[in-house]
Write an enzyme that holds these catalytic residues in place. Structure first.
Site, PDB file in Angstrom:
ATOM      1  N   SER A 233      33.886  40.193  32.577  1.00 60.20           N
ATOM      2  CA  SER A 233      34.382  40.404  33.305  1.00 60.20           C
ATOM      3  C   SER A 233      33.520  40.263  34.757  1.00 60.20           C
ATOM      4  CB  SER A 233      35.046  41.443  33.647  1.00 60.20           C
ATOM      5  OG  SER A 233      35.572  41.342  33.901  1.00 60.20           O
TER       6      SER A 233
ATOM      7  N   ASP B  93      40.215  38.077  29.757  1.00 66.40           N
ATOM      8  CA  ASP B  93      39.023  38.704  30.102  1.00 66.40           C
ATOM      9  C   ASP B  93      38.511  39.264  29.155  1.00 66.40           C
ATOM     10  OD1 ASP B  93      38.059  41.634  31.041  1.00 66.40           O
ATOM     11  OD2 ASP B  93      38.643  41.128  32.985  1.00 66.40           O
TER      12      ASP B  93
END
Length: 284
Positions: free
Chosen positions: A39, A160
Site C-alpha cells: 500500500s 490492497d
C-alpha cells in the site's frame, strides 16, 4: 548492509511518516539491498528506489488538498474515493514524472504485495518482472476495499496488500535477510480491534470473494501477531524499528497539509536523531 531488508507498512496518508524517514535515508545515501512494501509503504518505496529526493512529499502532501484527489462524489458515482488514475497515471507520467529508468536499473530488489481476493493470500511481485505493469500493481496494492475498485491482473483479482499482510516482515525473512529495518505507521502500543461495523454490507458486496472476506474478518489477529513478531525480532537484535511517537492527528484519509507536513517532518527528524544508532545496528 548485506542481508538487510527494509520493511514498509501501509497506512494511507499516515504513510507521510515513512516518506520523511526515507527522505533522510536518501540524503545520507543509504540504500538497502532488499525492500518490501504494501500500500502506501510500496508507494513511498518507489520514489526512494528511483532516488527522487522530495518526490514523496510532492506527490502526497502536495496533492492532499487537490479537488480531485479525494472525492466523496466520485466514491458514490464509481466506488472510488481516491482518484487512482490521477495518482497512478497522470502524476507519475505527466505532472511529476517518475524516473522509471533509475528505478528499473537499480540493483535494489523490491517486492510489492497485493491481496488475491479469491484466495485471500498475499501475492508479491518483484519490480524487475513487472515492467509496464508496475503502476498497475502499485495501484492494486493501494486499493482498499469499499473505497476502490478491484484490479484485474492476469487471472487474479487484487486489492490492497495491507489487508492480508499488513507488516510484511515474513516476506523479508523469506528472502534470507538477517536484519530488518521496519517502518511502522502506528504508535507504540497500538493494537487493531476486530472489524464489526458494516461487515454485513462488506460480506454482501464481496460475496464472490471468500478469501477476501476471511482475511478482513481476521485482519486484527494477523496485524497484532505481526506486531508481536516485530517486538520479538527487536528484542533479539534482528530488527531496528521506526514508529511515530506522535501521529500529529493524521488519519488514514487526512487532507490537512499542516498535519501531514508535521508527520512527515517527524519521520525525517526521527531518522536523523537515530542515525548513529541505526549505523551501529547495521555494522554489528
Amino acid at each position: 548492509m548485506e542481508k538487510t531488508g527494509l520493511v514498509l507498512e501501509g497506512g494511507g496518508m499516515r504513510g507521510v511518516y515513512t516518506g520523511g524517514v526515507l527522505e533522510y535515508f536518501l540524503e545520507q545515501n543509504i540504500h538497502f539491498p532488499y525492500i518490501v512494501g504494501v500500500s502506501a509503504g510500496a508507494c513511498n518505496a518507489s520514489s526512494y528506489i528511483s532516488r527522487q529526493a522530495g518526490r514523496n512529499k510532492a506527490v502526497t502532501i502536495g496533492y492532499a488538498d487537490h479537488p480531485d484527489y479525494i472525492s466523496v462524489r466520485r466514491l458514490i458515482r464509481s466506488g472510488e474515493l481516491f482518484n487512482m488514475d490521477l495518482i497512478f497515471n497522470q502524476i507519475p507520467n505527466i505532472e511529476n514524472p517518475f524516473d522509471y529508468h533509475q528505478f528499473f536499473q537499480s540493483t535494489q530488489r523490491f517486492h510489492v504485495g497485493a491481496t488475491d481476493c479469491h484466495t485471500g493470500e498475499t501475492i508479491y511481485y518483484e519490480k524487475q518482472e513487472l515492467g509496464d505493469d508496475f503502476n498497475k500493481i502499485l495501484r492494486a496494492s493501494s486499493s482498499l476495499p469499499m473505497i476502490a475498485p478491484v484490479v484485474q491482473h492476469g487471472e487474479r483479482t487484487l486489492l490492497d496488500g495491507g489487508i492480508s499482510d499488513p507488516i510484511p516482515i515474513e516476506q523479508s525473512i523469506k528472502q534470507n535477510n538477517e536484519k530488518h529495518i521496519i517502518i511502522l505507521t502506528q504508535r507504540k502500543g497500538y493494537l487493531k480491534t476486530p472489524a464489526k461495523r458494516g461487515m454485513w454490507y462488506f460480506t454482501r458486496k464481496y460475496r464472490n470473494y471468500p478469501g477476501l472476506q476471511e482475511v478482513v474478518k481476521n485482519r486484527s489477529v494477523v496485524y497484532n501477531k505481526a506486531l508481536d513478531q516485530v517486538d520479538e525480532l527487536e528484542k533479539q537484535g534482528k530488527a531496528f524499528v521506526f514508529r511515530p511517537a506522535n501521529l500529529q492527528n493524521v488519519t488514514r484519509l487526512e487532507r490537512k497539509k499542516d498535519r501531514l507536513q508535521a508527520l512527515y517532518d517527524h519521520g525525517y527528524d526521527q531518522a536523523k536523531a537515530r542515525f548513529d544508532e541505526l549505523m551501529d545496528f547495521l555494522n554489528k
